[in-house]
Write an enzyme that holds these catalytic residues in place. Structure first.
Site, PDB file in Angstrom:
ATOM      1  N   TYR A 189       0.854  -1.182   0.000  1.00  0.00           N
ATOM      2  CA  TYR A 189       0.000   0.000   0.000  1.00  0.00           C
ATOM      3  C   TYR A 189       0.891   1.234   0.000  1.00  0.00           C
ATOM      4  O   TYR A 189       1.905   1.272   0.687  1.00  0.00           O
ATOM      5  CB  TYR A 189      -0.887   0.004   1.247  1.00  0.00           C
ATOM      6  CG  TYR A 189      -1.696   1.273   1.450  1.00  0.00           C
ATOM      7  CD1 TYR A 189      -2.797   1.558   0.623  1.00  0.00           C
ATOM      8  CD2 TYR A 189      -1.389   2.177   2.462  1.00  0.00           C
ATOM      9  CE1 TYR A 189      -3.548   2.711   0.812  1.00  0.00           C
ATOM     10  CE2 TYR A 189      -2.140   3.332   2.666  1.00  0.00           C
ATOM     11  CZ  TYR A 189      -3.216   3.595   1.832  1.00  0.00           C
ATOM     12  OH  TYR A 189      -3.967   4.736   2.025  1.00  0.00           O
ATOM     13  N   ASP A 202       9.245   2.715  -0.464  1.00  0.00           N
ATOM     14  CA  ASP A 202       8.239   3.434   0.312  1.00  0.00           C
ATOM     15  C   ASP A 202       8.436   3.029   1.767  1.00  0.00           C
ATOM     16  O   ASP A 202       8.016   1.959   2.188  1.00  0.00           O
ATOM     17  CB  ASP A 202       6.828   3.096  -0.183  1.00  0.00           C
ATOM     18  CG  ASP A 202       5.754   3.840   0.612  1.00  0.00           C
ATOM     19  OD1 ASP A 202       6.109   4.550   1.576  1.00  0.00           O
ATOM     20  OD2 ASP A 202       4.563   3.690   0.269  1.00  0.00           O
ATOM     21  N   LYS A 239       4.633   9.048   8.763  1.00  0.00           N
ATOM     22  CA  LYS A 239       4.392   8.482  10.094  1.00  0.00           C
ATOM     23  C   LYS A 239       5.406   8.953  11.154  1.00  0.00           C
ATOM     24  O   LYS A 239       5.293  10.081  11.609  1.00  0.00           O
ATOM     25  CB  LYS A 239       4.269   6.963   9.992  1.00  0.00           C
ATOM     26  CG  LYS A 239       3.095   6.592   9.061  1.00  0.00           C
ATOM     27  CD  LYS A 239       2.584   5.180   9.153  1.00  0.00           C
ATOM     28  CE  LYS A 239       1.255   5.062   8.421  1.00  0.00           C
ATOM     29  NZ  LYS A 239       1.311   4.452   7.108  1.00  0.00           N
TER      30      LYS A 239
HETATM   31  C1  PLP Z   1       0.628   4.966   5.786  1.00  0.00           C
HETATM   32  C2  PLP Z   1       1.329   4.713   4.504  1.00  0.00           C
HETATM   33  C3  PLP Z   1       1.217   5.567   3.391  1.00  0.00           C
HETATM   34  C4  PLP Z   1       0.264   6.742   3.394  1.00  0.00           C
HETATM   35  O1  PLP Z   1       0.603   7.698   4.341  1.00  0.00           O
HETATM   36  P1  PLP Z   1      -0.534   8.756   4.791  1.00  0.00           P
HETATM   37  O2  PLP Z   1       0.193   9.655   5.738  1.00  0.00           O
HETATM   38  O3  PLP Z   1      -1.626   7.950   5.408  1.00  0.00           O
HETATM   39  O4  PLP Z   1      -0.974   9.459   3.566  1.00  0.00           O
HETATM   40  C5  PLP Z   1       1.984   5.319   2.282  1.00  0.00           C
HETATM   41  N1  PLP Z   1       2.823   4.271   2.232  1.00  0.00           N
HETATM   42  C6  PLP Z   1       2.953   3.419   3.263  1.00  0.00           C
HETATM   43  C7  PLP Z   1       3.929   2.286   3.161  1.00  0.00           C
HETATM   44  C8  PLP Z   1       2.196   3.605   4.429  1.00  0.00           C
HETATM   45  O5  PLP Z   1       2.320   2.743   5.421  1.00  0.00           O
END
Ligand code: PLP
Length: 440
Positions: free
Chosen positions: A155, A250, A278
């Site tokens: 994701y 990511d 995060k």
């Molecule tokens: C949480 C997350 C996102 C999205 O981040 P948001 O701050 O919710 O937009 C993208 N990539 C990964 C791997 C994530 O865990």
């Protein structure tokens, strides 16, 4: 039989949360501002939380829970960390936003870059989604190519072209997982399974002239915890290099979580672009992306890849990030966190194994996940529907006993620095007895 158990353990009241949730439904779609919060995959109303301290938070009905969701990952230091709170209060006393560069932005950027061997330069944004969206544009701008390869079971936020899953059969062209995404966007995305070298090689070879980048969660943690072997990640790195394709890690979850340098450092693999989110904001809305000088010089105003943000590097958010990152750099921080998590997860896995239950915990650093089955789970299609059913029961029983997990079988759990070994030992006992219940 199970109904009796449910009745026996339905002791915690959530009536105020239930009331607030009914009210929230008038204001927000599904009563929430982010879908998983609605508790659709588990039972009862979502908790409305009013306060958190250390490893625990308190709901509107005054129930206290040991929190393993940690705001979905950001709170690696637990709730209401003293240094973050003090620094944020000091900063906010001078104003909330200036729309200019600030010394605080420099401080956080410096601290991160001086302690990260995998990026030379970075840009702050306001969310993980924004970081990923910008990284993809950068990869396209640098290569002049348009297609993106992603992995099934990863994701990357709600970026249009990444809300795509594998199509049927062997087709690598995906289908969108949301309404509102033009077919022409979906066509720019190729989807391959995790841990499948052949599919990856074939896709890169076939489409190399059009592929700008491959994006992966090097620690896939949004569809269960689908840990890959280092050799697969290294293979991916080598394939991208061989085909002139950029590799994006990511690290919105894994960054500052599996180590200060995230998964890049953990596996010692150099991606071309890295995204963060995060933890980097210490509970405030911050994301970032970074790369080598050579790649970052394409970003405006130095280069022609446009990317901007009214509240980017907001000083209050920067101070929360700075106070967080400073603490992560303390010697032994990650070793300590990983060690206590390891004791916790193996105590639960050992219990399940001794009893012969088809479940185990998968973990890395301070991330853990309940896998239903005895085999190691590495791909999205290995997660069976029975997992959701078992998890729903487990979630309910744990909530009744003051333990909060993210409300879906696909969510991972997080241990924070504020969780003490005693908290974890007690939680392990509770979890083991609930596991006995759901398998009885
Ligand atoms: C949480 C997350 C996102 C999205 O981040 P948001 O701050 O919710 O937009 C993208 N990539 C990964 C791997 C994530 O865990």
């Amino acid at each position: 039989m199970y109904l009796c158990v449910m009745e026996l353990t339905n002791t915690i009241q959530r009536s105020k949360s239930a009331e607030l949730f009914e009210e929230a439904k008038h204001y927000f779609p599904g009563g929430v501002n982010s879908p998983v919060r609605a508790f659709k995959s588990v039972s009862g109303p979502p908790l409305f939380i009013k306060e958190g301290n250390g490893a625990r938070f308190i709901d509107e009905d005054d129930n206290t829970y040991l929190d393993f969701c940690c705001s979905w990952g950001p709170l690696i230091l637990g709730h209401n960390n003293q240094q973050i709170r003090e620094m944020v209060i000091e900063t906010v006393g001078k104003g909330t936003s200036f729309g200019t560069p600030t010394r605080l932005g420099n401080q956080l950027g410096k601290l991160i870059l001086e302690n990260n061997r995998y990026i030379d330069k970075m840009r702050f944004v306001s969310s993980g989604t924004e970081a990923v969206m910008s990284a993809i544009r950068l990869a396209r701008g640098v290569t002049g190519k348009s297609k993106v390869v992603k992995f099934e079971g990863c994701y990357h936020g709600h970026v249009d072209s990444l809300l795509v899953k594998a199509g049927s059969g062997l087709a690598t062209f995906g289908v969108s997982t949301s309404a509102g995404i033009p077919a022409s966007f979906v066509e720019e995305t190729l989807v391959v399974p995790l841990n499948d070298r052949e599919a990856l090689s074939a896709t890169l070879k076939k489409h190399q002239a059009d592929i700008a980048c491959v994006i992966i969660e090097p620690v896939p943690a949004n569809n269960g915890l689908l840990l890959q072997d280092k050799s697969f990640l290294q293979f991916l790195r080598d394939e991208c290099t061989a085909h002139g394709i950029l590799l994006i890690f990511d690290e919105v979850i894994s960054g500052f979580r599996v180590g200060f340098e995230g998964a890049a450092g953990y596996y010692d693999i150099q991606p071309d672009i890295i995204t963060y989110g995060k933890i980097i904001g210490g509970g405030m809305p911050v994301g970032a992306y970074g790369a080598s000088h050579k790649i970052m010089k394409h970003i405006a105003p130095d280069g022609d890849v446009y990317q901007a943000g009214t509240l980017s590097a907001n000083p209050v958010a920067m101070s929360a990030g700075y106070a967080t990152v400073l603490q992560l750099l303390q010697p032994g921080f990650y070793e300590n966190l990983a060690e206590k998590t390891q004791v916790f997860t193996s105590s639960i896995s050992d219990h399940a194994k001794a009893k012969g239950y088809p479940m185990h915990l998968q973990s890395i650093g301070s991330i853990f996940w309940f896998a239903f089955g005895t085999e190691r789970v590495m791909t999205a299609d290995q997660i069976k529907p029975v997992a959701s059913e078992k998890f729903r029961l487990l979630h309910h029983e744990l909530l009744q006993r003051g333990i909060y997990l993210g409300p879906s079988t696909y969510e991972v759990g997080f241990v924070s620095a504020a969780h003490t070994p005693a908290d974890l030992a007690e939680a392990s006992q509770t979890i083991c007895s609930c596991i006995d219940l759901i398998f009885s």
